[in-house]
Design an enzyme around this catalytic site. Sequence first.
Site, short mmCIF file in Angstrom:
data_model
loop_
_atom_site.label_atom_id
_atom_site.label_comp_id
_atom_site.label_asym_id
_atom_site.label_seq_id
_atom_site.Cartn_x
_atom_site.Cartn_y
_atom_site.Cartn_z
N SER A 37 0.81 -1.22 0.00
CA SER A 37 0.00 0.00 0.00
C SER A 37 0.84 1.28 0.00
O SER A 37 0.32 2.35 -0.28
CB SER A 37 -0.94 0.02 1.20
OG SER A 37 -0.22 0.21 2.41
N LYS A 91 0.75 4.82 6.72
CA LYS A 91 0.24 5.70 5.67
C LYS A 91 0.97 7.04 5.75
O LYS A 91 1.79 7.29 6.63
CB LYS A 91 -1.27 5.94 5.86
CG LYS A 91 -2.11 4.68 5.92
CD LYS A 91 -2.09 3.88 4.63
CE LYS A 91 -2.81 2.56 4.79
NZ LYS A 91 -2.65 1.68 3.61
#
Length: 228
Positions: A37, A91
């Site tokens: 990701s 993230k």
Amino acid sequence: MNLRHPLRENRGFLLFLLSFALFRTAVADWNPIPSGSMRPTLLEGDVVLVNRLAYDLKVPLTDVVLLPLGEPQRGDVVTLSSPAGGTRLIKRIVGLPGDRVAMHNGTVWINGAPLQYADVHTVGERLAPGWPVDAVRATEQLGPRAHTVQFLPGVSARRDVPERVVPAGEYFVLGDNRDNSEDSRFIGTVPREKLIGRAHHVLVAADWLGEDGWRMAPRLDRWLTAIR
């Protein structure tokens, strides 16, 4: 069996283990990257160093903040506990409290202005062994900081997000692999107390997956490299 004698003999070692556990849960930590990701910034098999004191001093093993120590910045790569289930994620902070954030066809807009993208080029990428795809990479200018993001045009993904205001004390986060990331588009904005720490370096790295399946080969060029 009397446990007092062996406990007394090994109390130094036990104190070391306790101190080490407290250090990892309150001061610094290292986390392996299990998914793609954050490609191309972070790769599966990277192990990142995380500063748990970058933002807050917390009660170990909890989200209880004892003392604020610093402010999360736009562009920081952070580990966090997902507000939608508690899964640990990594993230990038894109939106700060009070920001108006939107996405239009993959382009991020902050406070009514689109981010700028440069050096756009196509590379080969693998979603899994034996599953090659074309990926588009670009340098995204996030305030004064630039980093590389990746798009997967051939993959169905959520590329449009209506404008929303980031609530006070919360943050809008995205994965750098924009079309293959569970982030604020799906889990919502992240409360500050859910931020675990700031990831700042890749400690070690290995290639987990080869073209024909499992393998383990060190990526020495990524060891001890700063995360942009």
